[in-house]
Design an enzyme around this catalytic site. Structure first.
Site, PDB file in Angstrom:
ATOM      1  N   LYS A  15      34.158  19.950  34.845  1.00 23.55           N
ATOM      2  CA  LYS A  15      34.969  20.867  33.863  1.00 23.55           C
ATOM      3  C   LYS A  15      34.253  21.087  32.473  1.00 23.55           C
ATOM      4  O   LYS A  15      34.120  22.412  32.122  1.00 23.55           O
ATOM      5  CB  LYS A  15      36.464  20.479  33.523  1.00 23.55           C
ATOM      6  N   HIS A  55      27.507  19.163   3.631  1.00 24.95           N
ATOM      7  CA  HIS A  55      27.736  20.845   3.195  1.00 24.95           C
ATOM      8  C   HIS A  55      26.635  21.233   3.585  1.00 24.95           C
ATOM      9  O   HIS A  55      25.475  20.969   3.432  1.00 24.95           O
ATOM     10  CB  HIS A  55      27.817  20.865   1.758  1.00 24.95           C
ATOM     11  N   CYS A  75      37.120  15.821  34.618  1.00 25.58           N
ATOM     12  CA  CYS A  75      36.412  15.972  33.136  1.00 25.58           C
ATOM     13  C   CYS A  75      34.909  16.312  33.249  1.00 25.58           C
ATOM     14  O   CYS A  75      34.685  17.329  32.577  1.00 25.58           O
ATOM     15  CB  CYS A  75      36.493  14.560  32.524  1.00 25.58           C
ATOM     16  N   ASN A 124      45.145  25.307  30.323  1.00 23.56           N
ATOM     17  CA  ASN A 124      44.429  26.052  29.100  1.00 23.56           C
ATOM     18  C   ASN A 124      43.168  25.739  29.172  1.00 23.56           C
ATOM     19  O   ASN A 124      42.199  26.621  28.753  1.00 23.56           O
ATOM     20  CB  ASN A 124      44.982  25.349  27.802  1.00 23.56           C
ATOM     21  N   GLU A 125      42.592  24.790  29.744  1.00 22.88           N
ATOM     22  CA  GLU A 125      41.115  24.512  29.685  1.00 22.88           C
ATOM     23  C   GLU A 125      40.599  25.699  31.040  1.00 22.88           C
ATOM     24  O   GLU A 125      39.539  26.475  30.506  1.00 22.88           O
ATOM     25  CB  GLU A 125      40.556  23.225  30.333  1.00 22.88           C
ATOM     26  N   TYR A 141      46.833  20.816  29.750  1.00 25.60           N
ATOM     27  CA  TYR A 141      45.453  20.405  29.658  1.00 25.60           C
ATOM     28  C   TYR A 141      44.813  21.131  30.541  1.00 25.60           C
ATOM     29  O   TYR A 141      43.955  22.144  30.196  1.00 25.60           O
ATOM     30  CB  TYR A 141      45.017  19.195  30.081  1.00 25.60           C
ATOM     31  N   ALA A 167      41.725  15.294  23.396  1.00 24.82           N
ATOM     32  CA  ALA A 167      41.191  16.680  23.127  1.00 24.82           C
ATOM     33  C   ALA A 167      41.377  17.734  24.391  1.00 24.82           C
ATOM     34  O   ALA A 167      41.562  17.084  25.759  1.00 24.82           O
ATOM     35  CB  ALA A 167      39.440  16.604  23.012  1.00 24.82           C
ATOM     36  N   GLU A 174      36.595   3.233  48.930  1.00 30.57           N
ATOM     37  CA  GLU A 174      36.711   4.709  48.360  1.00 30.57           C
ATOM     38  C   GLU A 174      36.994   5.586  49.809  1.00 30.57           C
ATOM     39  O   GLU A 174      35.767   5.507  50.464  1.00 30.57           O
ATOM     40  CB  GLU A 174      35.756   4.880  47.485  1.00 30.57           C
ATOM     41  N   ALA A 222      41.494   2.463  52.815  1.00 31.35           N
ATOM     42  CA  ALA A 222      42.219   1.339  52.861  1.00 31.35           C
ATOM     43  C   ALA A 222      43.473   1.157  52.430  1.00 31.35           C
ATOM     44  O   ALA A 222      44.083   2.044  51.596  1.00 31.35           O
ATOM     45  CB  ALA A 222      41.425   0.157  51.849  1.00 31.35           C
ATOM     46  N   GLY A 235      38.316   3.729  36.605  1.00 29.01           N
ATOM     47  CA  GLY A 235      38.957   2.511  36.433  1.00 29.01           C
ATOM     48  C   GLY A 235      38.477   1.404  37.383  1.00 29.01           C
ATOM     49  O   GLY A 235      38.054   0.202  37.015  1.00 29.01           O
ATOM     50  N   ARG A 270      52.705  20.533  25.737  1.00 31.61           N
ATOM     51  CA  ARG A 270      53.450  19.440  24.979  1.00 31.61           C
ATOM     52  C   ARG A 270      52.982  18.073  24.650  1.00 31.61           C
ATOM     53  O   ARG A 270      52.117  17.726  25.487  1.00 31.61           O
ATOM     54  CB  ARG A 270      54.595  19.419  26.082  1.00 31.61           C
ATOM     55  N   CYS A 322      37.429  11.858  37.428  1.00 34.47           N
ATOM     56  CA  CYS A 322      36.706  12.373  36.239  1.00 34.47           C
ATOM     57  C   CYS A 322      35.396  13.112  36.812  1.00 34.47           C
ATOM     58  O   CYS A 322      34.978  14.036  36.404  1.00 34.47           O
ATOM     59  CB  CYS A 322      36.744  11.236  35.492  1.00 34.47           C
ATOM     60  N   ALA A 331      51.183  24.957  31.726  1.00 29.36           N
ATOM     61  CA  ALA A 331      50.292  25.237  30.445  1.00 29.36           C
ATOM     62  C   ALA A 331      49.868  24.023  29.603  1.00 29.36           C
ATOM     63  O   ALA A 331      50.023  23.877  28.489  1.00 29.36           O
ATOM     64  CB  ALA A 331      51.493  26.140  29.216  1.00 29.36           C
TER      65      ALA A 331
HETATM   66  P1  NDP Z   1      49.988  18.525  32.101  1.00 31.65           P
HETATM   67  O1  NDP Z   1      51.047  17.376  32.060  1.00 31.65           O
HETATM   68  O2  NDP Z   1      49.025  18.769  30.996  1.00 31.65           O
HETATM   69  O3  NDP Z   1      50.680  19.856  32.101  1.00 31.65           O
HETATM   70  C1  NDP Z   1      51.427  20.269  33.042  1.00 31.65           C
HETATM   71  C2  NDP Z   1      52.107  21.535  32.804  1.00 31.65           C
HETATM   72  O4  NDP Z   1      52.817  21.948  34.191  1.00 31.65           O
HETATM   73  C3  NDP Z   1      52.906  21.639  31.825  1.00 31.65           C
HETATM   74  O5  NDP Z   1      52.999  22.822  31.096  1.00 31.65           O
HETATM   75  C4  NDP Z   1      54.316  21.411  32.538  1.00 31.65           C
HETATM   76  O6  NDP Z   1      55.529  22.044  31.793  1.00 31.65           O
HETATM   77  C5  NDP Z   1      54.060  22.213  33.551  1.00 31.65           C
HETATM   78  N1  NDP Z   1      54.834  21.702  34.976  1.00 31.65           N
HETATM   79  C6  NDP Z   1      55.025  20.359  35.206  1.00 31.65           C
HETATM   80  N2  NDP Z   1      55.664  20.549  36.185  1.00 31.65           N
HETATM   81  C7  NDP Z   1      56.208  21.461  36.657  1.00 31.65           C
HETATM   82  C8  NDP Z   1      56.985  22.151  37.776  1.00 31.65           C
HETATM   83  N3  NDP Z   1      57.374  21.504  38.644  1.00 31.65           N
HETATM   84  N4  NDP Z   1      57.130  23.563  37.691  1.00 31.65           N
HETATM   85  C9  NDP Z   1      56.373  24.282  36.930  1.00 31.65           C
HETATM   86  N5  NDP Z   1      55.633  23.734  35.584  1.00 31.65           N
HETATM   87  C10 NDP Z   1      55.656  22.542  35.719  1.00 31.65           C
HETATM   88  O7  NDP Z   1      49.191  18.388  33.298  1.00 31.65           O
HETATM   89  P2  NDP Z   1      47.857  19.022  34.010  1.00 31.65           P
HETATM   90  O8  NDP Z   1      47.907  19.264  35.443  1.00 31.65           O
HETATM   91  O9  NDP Z   1      47.223  20.159  33.129  1.00 31.65           O
HETATM   92  O10 NDP Z   1      46.975  17.608  33.658  1.00 31.65           O
HETATM   93  C11 NDP Z   1      47.254  16.457  34.249  1.00 31.65           C
HETATM   94  C12 NDP Z   1      46.649  15.264  33.314  1.00 31.65           C
HETATM   95  O11 NDP Z   1      45.234  15.055  33.542  1.00 31.65           O
HETATM   96  C13 NDP Z   1      47.143  15.703  32.027  1.00 31.65           C
HETATM   97  O12 NDP Z   1      48.433  15.053  31.271  1.00 31.65           O
HETATM   98  C14 NDP Z   1      45.991  14.887  31.297  1.00 31.65           C
HETATM   99  O13 NDP Z   1      46.360  13.385  30.805  1.00 31.65           O
HETATM  100  C15 NDP Z   1      44.779  14.763  32.040  1.00 31.65           C
HETATM  101  N6  NDP Z   1      43.921  15.732  31.731  1.00 31.65           N
HETATM  102  C16 NDP Z   1      43.062  15.655  30.703  1.00 31.65           C
HETATM  103  C17 NDP Z   1      42.056  16.447  30.250  1.00 31.65           C
HETATM  104  C18 NDP Z   1      41.336  15.998  28.984  1.00 31.65           C
HETATM  105  O14 NDP Z   1      41.359  14.897  28.462  1.00 31.65           O
HETATM  106  N7  NDP Z   1      40.833  17.017  28.473  1.00 31.65           N
HETATM  107  C19 NDP Z   1      41.962  17.448  30.913  1.00 31.65           C
HETATM  108  C20 NDP Z   1      42.462  17.767  32.222  1.00 31.65           C
HETATM  109  C21 NDP Z   1      43.591  16.551  32.624  1.00 31.65           C
HETATM  110  P3  NDP Z   1      56.371  21.384  30.840  1.00 31.65           P
HETATM  111  O15 NDP Z   1      55.561  21.020  29.653  1.00 31.65           O
HETATM  112  O16 NDP Z   1      57.551  21.841  30.526  1.00 31.65           O
HETATM  113  O17 NDP Z   1      56.572  19.827  31.557  1.00 31.65           O
END
Ligand code: NDP
Length: 448
Positions: free
Chosen positions: A51, A437, A48, A181-182, A178, A342, A35, A115, A16, A205, A43, A176
């Site tokens: 990764k 197809h 990104c 799972n990645e 982004y 995604a 910076e 800064a 950004g 979520r 990213c 659980a």
């Molecule tokens: P996410 O918000 O995707 O997931 C966080 C996870 O941690 C959820 O399962 C959440 O549970 C859990 N959690 C949050 N706080 C706590 C806590 N205090 N104790 C225990 N568990 C907790 O975050 P990520 O860290 O995976 O990624 C951050 C952001 O970066 C993403 O939201 C996304 O916007 C961006 N990102 C995008 C990607 C892409 O575009 N492919 C790839 C990687 C990151 P609950 O669901 O209950 O809140």
């Protein structure tokens, strides 16, 4: 003599901040960007981009396995993590150079220091130098959030995951979303035993429930373990040198690496924001209006530090809109509707628009079209992994309000499908389009 050293001082040269700075400079503004880490931001340097390269690397594990069904005998393939890691890090260095070059070519002064804001128009660098600017843009991003419990310093975050010396035998991933799972897919494909630990029983979520269920089912089938309703209690090092993780509702588990992927928090600490009147919200994000203006007239903020939508392309758009509006006399705002996204899990999933549950809540009656199929490549490879495509339409108008997909190349296909959803097309428009197809994407125009 101009009143200030710069027309714009940007703090943070991520996606950004870089876009905003170079566009403002192209409009004739005198711009500096500070910076403290590496130009490119999360990213490019530790998110990104590296990764995705690891995801590519990881996918070879299955491709090599499947190859025999396509007639290829590849005896005893071995995996060299250090080679992949170093190739990825070298490419990150290359991109870091390109980003720096782009800024400098655009006439932006790049200051490799931290800064902080020390007065309404004053910025102080780590070496004590003071600068002044008519406008200040905060684009400092976010950093991993780690839950507080004993021993968390024994774990790592995604920042460190790119620099590991070796792939650990057993990996526990907290969260659980982004990143969880990645990296679950990445570590699993590289041969680690992966356990995901989450405080609820919901992964990803915000994504459509059918896709989340499908990912969970496929991940379990591949051998990834899940522990739900587990709150972290602590990590301790055992005499054998491994990490023992305690949690609620489950027995402790011994692993070799703990990765925290529990969300990200805005980088605002020590920036001097509140001292000059910049308001933060209850999550410590900078409060901004639709023009990314903070509660101080000449201080703006874009990207993850504002916690609007934590996605690189959104931060870039916010940076562009800021520069166009403030320096280019072309005022416009970012349209946050229908942002496709995604997850590069194994298999990946992608979505745009409303999920089925959101659509039902918002529109009352919806029509859902689905295709649940085994991609041709998986059939021949005898890989029992099914894809799922879903289209959600407004029952009255036929307008598509959401598309959700899990399966090979879902993010690639979604980018094109998102154009149609954004344009307000209907199911009939998809039906009127001839299929290509045989492809997986053709399922989108054949949905029942
Ligand atoms: P996410 O918000 O995707 O997931 C966080 C996870 O941690 C959820 O399962 C959440 O549970 C859990 N959690 C949050 N706080 C706590 C806590 N205090 N104790 C225990 N568990 C907790 O975050 P990520 O860290 O995976 O990624 C951050 C952001 O970066 C993403 O939201 C996304 O916007 C961006 N990102 C995008 C990607 C892409 O575009 N492919 C790839 C990687 C990151 P609950 O669901 O209950 O809140």
């Amino acid at each position: 003599m101009p009143e200030f050293d710069y027309d714009l001082f940007t703090i943070g040269a991520g996606s950004g901040g870089t876009r905003a700075s170079r566009v403002a400079s192209a409009y004739g503004a005198r711009v500096a960007v500070a910076e403290e880490h590496r130009v490119g931001g999360t990213c490019v340097i530790r998110g990104c981009v590296p990764k995705k390269m690891l995801v590519y690397g990881a996918h070879f594990a299955e491709d090599l396995e499947d190859a025999k069904h396509f007639g290829w005998d590849i005896p005893n393939p071995t995996f060299d993590w250090v080679r992949l890691r170093d190739n990825v890090l070298n490419d990150v260095d290359r991109l870091n150079g390109i980003y720096t070059q782009t800024l400098e070519n655009a006439g932006v002064e790049v200051i490799h220091q931290r800064a902080t804001i020390t007065g309404p128009h004053e910025i102080t660098l780590a070496d004590g130098t003071r600068k002044t600017a008519a406008k200040i843009l905060v684009a400092t991003g976010a950093r991993p959030h780690v839950p507080s419990c004993p021993g968390t310093e024994l774990g790592i975050t995604s920042n460190e995951a790119f620099h590991l010396d070796a792939i650990p035998r057993r990996v526990l991933i907290a969260g659980a979303g982004y990143i969880a799972n990645e990296f679950a897919g990445i570590f699993h494909q590289f041969g680690a035993k992966v356990t995901l630990v989450n405080r609820t029983d919901q992964l990803l979520r915000g994504y459509d429930e059918s896709l989340r269920d499908r990912l969970l089912q496929i991940s379990i089938m591949k051998g990834i373990d899940f522990r739900f309703h587990a709150e972290f209690r602590g990590i301790e090092k055992t005499d054998e040198g491994c990490l023992r993780v305690s949690m609620t509702s489950h027995e402790p588990i011994d692993v070799d690496l703990v990765l925290f992927a529990t969300g990200r928090v805005p980088n605002v600490e020590g920036l001097g924001l509140e001292e000059v009147g910049v308001k933060l919200d209850d999550k410590n994000a900078i409060v901004v209006d639709e023009n990314s203006r903070s509660t101080v007239d000449h201080i703006y903020a874009i990207g993850d530090v504002t916690n609007r939508v934590q996605l690189t392309p959104v931060a870039i758009r916010e940076g562009q809109a800021f520069a166009d509006t403030v320096f280019g006399n072309k005022p416009h705002t970012v349209d946050y509707s229908c942002i496709p996204s995604a997850v590069f899990s194994h298999p990946p999933l992608a979505g745009v628009g409303l999920t089925e549950a959101q659509a039902k809540q918002k529109l009352g009656s919806v029509k859902v079209y689905e295709s649940d199929f085994r991609p041709m490549k998986n059939v021949l490879a005898q890989r029992n992994e099914r894809s799922l495509y879903k289209m959600i339409c407004d029952e009255h108008t036929g307008k598509i309000v959401g598309i959700h997909m899990i399966g090979p190349e879902a993010p690639e296909i979604m980018q094109a499908a998102a154009v149609a959803v954004k344009a307000g097309l209907t199911k009939a428009d998809f039906d009127a389009t001839v299929a290509i197809h045989p492809t997986m994407a053709e399922e989108l125009v054949l949905l029942k």
